[in-house]
Structures are given as C-alpha cells and as structure tokens.
Design a protein around this motif. Structure first.
Motif, short mmCIF file in Angstrom:
data_model
loop_
_atom_site.label_atom_id
_atom_site.label_comp_id
_atom_site.label_asym_id
_atom_site.label_seq_id
_atom_site.Cartn_x
_atom_site.Cartn_y
_atom_site.Cartn_z
N VAL A 57 4.64 0.54 12.03
CA VAL A 57 4.53 -0.68 11.14
C VAL A 57 3.26 -0.52 10.22
CG1 VAL A 57 3.81 -2.92 10.84
CG2 VAL A 57 5.66 -2.49 12.53
N LEU A 58 2.07 0.10 11.02
CA LEU A 58 0.98 0.35 10.36
C LEU A 58 0.84 1.31 9.24
CD1 LEU A 58 -1.52 -0.47 13.27
CD2 LEU A 58 -1.65 -1.74 11.26
N VAL A 59 1.34 2.33 9.76
CA VAL A 59 1.51 3.68 8.95
C VAL A 59 2.53 3.53 7.68
CG1 VAL A 59 2.44 5.96 8.69
CG2 VAL A 59 1.06 5.59 10.73
N PHE A 60 3.59 2.94 7.67
CA PHE A 60 4.50 2.61 6.53
C PHE A 60 3.71 1.68 5.59
CE2 PHE A 60 7.28 -0.51 4.79
CZ PHE A 60 8.07 0.27 4.02
N SER A 61 3.16 0.67 6.25
CA SER A 61 2.54 -0.38 5.18
C SER A 61 1.19 0.19 4.46
CB SER A 61 2.22 -1.68 6.00
OG SER A 61 1.51 -1.51 7.21
N ILE A 62 0.50 0.79 5.18
CA ILE A 62 -0.80 1.59 4.75
C ILE A 62 -0.38 2.75 3.58
CG2 ILE A 62 -2.50 3.19 5.28
CD1 ILE A 62 -2.79 1.75 7.94
N ILE A 63 0.63 3.14 4.08
CA ILE A 63 1.11 4.32 2.90
C ILE A 63 1.33 3.56 1.69
CG2 ILE A 63 3.07 5.90 2.12
CD1 ILE A 63 2.87 7.14 4.95
N VAL A 64 2.12 2.41 1.74
CA VAL A 64 2.83 1.51 0.60
C VAL A 64 1.33 1.26 -0.21
CG1 VAL A 64 3.92 -0.26 -0.35
CG2 VAL A 64 5.06 1.10 1.36
N VAL A 65 0.39 0.73 0.43
CA VAL A 65 -0.87 -0.04 0.13
C VAL A 65 -1.70 1.26 -0.78
CG1 VAL A 65 -3.05 -0.99 0.44
CG2 VAL A 65 -0.87 -1.87 1.78
N ILE A 66 -1.95 2.15 -0.22
CA ILE A 66 -2.59 3.18 -0.72
C ILE A 66 -1.94 4.00 -2.03
CG2 ILE A 66 -3.38 5.77 -0.19
CD1 ILE A 66 -4.15 4.86 2.77
N ILE A 67 -0.66 4.19 -1.91
CA ILE A 67 -0.03 4.81 -3.12
C ILE A 67 -0.10 3.76 -4.18
CG2 ILE A 67 2.24 5.51 -4.11
CD1 ILE A 67 2.75 6.60 -1.36
N SER A 68 0.25 2.56 -3.83
CA SER A 68 0.32 1.44 -4.78
C SER A 68 -1.29 1.41 -5.71
CB SER A 68 0.69 0.21 -4.34
OG SER A 68 1.78 0.09 -3.94
N TYR A 69 -2.26 1.34 -4.94
CA TYR A 69 -3.56 1.35 -5.26
C TYR A 69 -4.07 2.60 -5.80
CZ TYR A 69 -4.70 -3.46 -3.66
OH TYR A 69 -4.41 -4.96 -3.57
N LEU A 70 -3.75 3.63 -5.49
CA LEU A 70 -4.03 4.95 -6.26
C LEU A 70 -3.35 4.93 -7.77
CD1 LEU A 70 -3.58 7.44 -3.47
CD2 LEU A 70 -5.97 6.94 -4.69
#
Length: 309
Positions: free
Chosen positions: A206-219
């Motif tokens: 759950v954490l890895v999936f959501s963190i990847i989405v957040v990081i890519i979006s903010y980058l």
C-alpha cells in the motif's frame, strides 16, 4: 501452561503516557484541544464541500473524503485515550481493541490512496490543464474514491481475522496509547511471525504504490513549475506544493517508520512519539494545509459566513 490460562487474557491495559503522572492534566487539555480542533476543522470542511456546489470538483471530492477519514482516525483513537488519563484501570477488551484498530487502519489506508489520487489530480490540473475535464471526469473521480475505500476496508479485516489465530497469555499491558496490533503481538503465546510478515507485505505494498504515485506526480509538477516564465506564479505554486508535500512526507514517513522497520530496530518509546504524528498531528494539520492556502475554499467560507450571520 493450560488451555484455560490461554483463554484468560481477553482484556488489556493501555499504559501509554503513564510515565508522566504529573503531566496528565496538561496532556489531557492538550489532546482534548487537538481533538476538538481536528473534528471542527475536518467536519467543517466536509460540510462546506457538501454545501458549496462550486466545490463539487475532483480535487475537493478527494479533499472532503480525506477530511472524513481524518475525523474517523481522531474518533477511533482520542476519546479512549482521553478517558484513560483519569481512568483507574485503563482497560480495553480484545473486541474493543479490534474495533479501534479497524477504524484506525481503515482511515490510514484510505488516506494513502486518497493522497495518491490528489497528487495525480494536481498533476493533471497543472501539466495538462486543457485536458483536465476529460482526464479527470467526475465518473473517474468517484471510481478512484471507491477504489480508495475498498482496500481501506479489506486491509484491517485481514489483520483482524489473523488476530484470531493468536492467544494471549503474557502481560496484559500494552505499551501504547491505543490498541495497535504490533504491541499486541508481543503479548501472544503463539508465534506471530505470519501476522508480522503479512503486515510487512500488505502495508509495504500500500505504502510503496501510493508513495510512487505521489513522487512521480510531484516530480512532474515541479518540472512544469520550473518551466513557468512568471516568477510570481512559480513562487506561489512552489509554496503550495511544498506545504502539501511536507504533509504527505510526514504521513508516509511516520507509517513507514512504525510498520515497515525490522523488529530488531523497533523502539516502543519512539513508536509512540511517531504514532502521535499520524494519528493526532496530521489529521489536525491537513484541513489547514489544504484549505487555508486555497482561495476557492476561503471564498466559500466567507460566502457561507455572510449568508448565515
């Protein structure tokens, strides 16, 4: 040990914050204030979004659900914690324990997916503004919201179901201010390895999936911001993104620290301090971080205040 002794421990004592008896009144007032402000801020934001038609957009639908889950988190933890400051026995039954953990895990898991959805929504709004209404239709928004609640409900159900394989025959004392499953595992007479492994797998996923989405979006958002020609617009966008990213980083960081670390490096006192962040502080801050810097929300608040007063 006999089978009867295994079935005796069905009530536990929450001993979090008991090391500072002289501070219990101060802590009670502080946490009561945090609770009241959290509930007013989050439920007020939910009510505002429901009443104001201009706020019926994907970003505010996600924000309203985030506020609702933050209220759920506060309700799951704080009332029992406040009661325990002046309770003589500080007892909690196993079934109360399961209920408390269910609502906490529901809120935190749903928050993870909602924050990822909000980050993606901001990415589309800033990087593809002309296609925003096509890419982020209300139908897709409702589907994404539903997809946040489905794993949000399934996640705690798995852990609570697995608790039934454990029996508790050690100390009745849980060294925490709420009934988390990790301190509970330490009281089990059955090896909780399977429970701990599944928490690592499911929480990690759950954490890895959501963190990847957040990081890519903010980058992608940052890349677009640095391409802006207007210094004023760039500064305003950076300021907004920084405050949002700070809140997201504290939330995910505290969950990673508590649930994904190896057992060999876990320290209960630090876990309690970090748990205060994701159960009390972040639900308190979120409505202010996501609303007070938002002109649409501020204008809607002013409009409703003028209408009612």
């Amino acid at each position: 040990m006999t089978e009867d002794n295994y079935s005796l421990t069905t009530e536990f004592i929450l001993i979090g914050f008991t090391d500072h008896p002289k501070l219990k009144t101060v802590l009670f007032v502080v946490f009561l204030t945090i609770y009241l402000v959290t509930m007013v801020g989050n439920l007020g934001l939910v009510a505002l979004i429901l009443m104001e038609r201009r706020l019926h957009t994907p970003m505010y639908i996600f924000l309203g659900n985030l506020a609702l889950m933050d209220s759920c988190c506060a309700c799951a933890i704080t009332p029992k914690m406040l009661e325990n400051f002046f309770s003589k026995d500080r007892m909690i039954s196993l079934y109360e324990c399961m209920a408390q953990f269910y609502f906490l895990c529901l809120a935190e898991t749903t928050d993870c997916f909602l924050l990822a959805a909000m980050a993606y929504d901001r990415y589309v709004a800033i990087c593809s503004p002309l296609q925003y209404h096509t890419l982020m239709s209300k139908k897709l928004c409702l589907q994404m919201t539903a997809m946040a609640y489905i794993p949000g409900n399934l996640h705690p159900v798995i852990y609570i179901g697995l608790l039934f394989r454990l029996t508790f025959c050690r100390s009745h004392q849980i060294n925490h201010f709420f009934c988390d499953v990790l301190p509970l595992f330490k009281l089990s007479c059955v090896d909780p390895y399977i429970n701990e492994l599944l928490i690592f797998i499911f929480s990690g996923s759950v954490l890895v999936f959501s963190i990847i989405v957040v990081i890519i979006s903010y980058l992608c958002i940052l890349f677009m911001i640095f391409k802006m020609k207007s210094k004023e617009g760039r500064g305003r966008a950076l300021s907004t993104c920084a405050s949002h990213f700070l809140s997201v980083s504290m939330f995910y960081g505290s969950l990673l620290f508590v649930y994904i670390r190896p057992n060999s490096v876990k320290e209960e006192d630090k876990d309690i301090s970090v748990a205060i962040f994701y159960t009390l502080v972040i639900p308190l801050l979120n409505p202010f971080i996501y609303s007070l810097r938002n002109k649409e929300v501020i204008n809607a608040m002013k409009k409703n205040i003028r209408k009612n007063f």
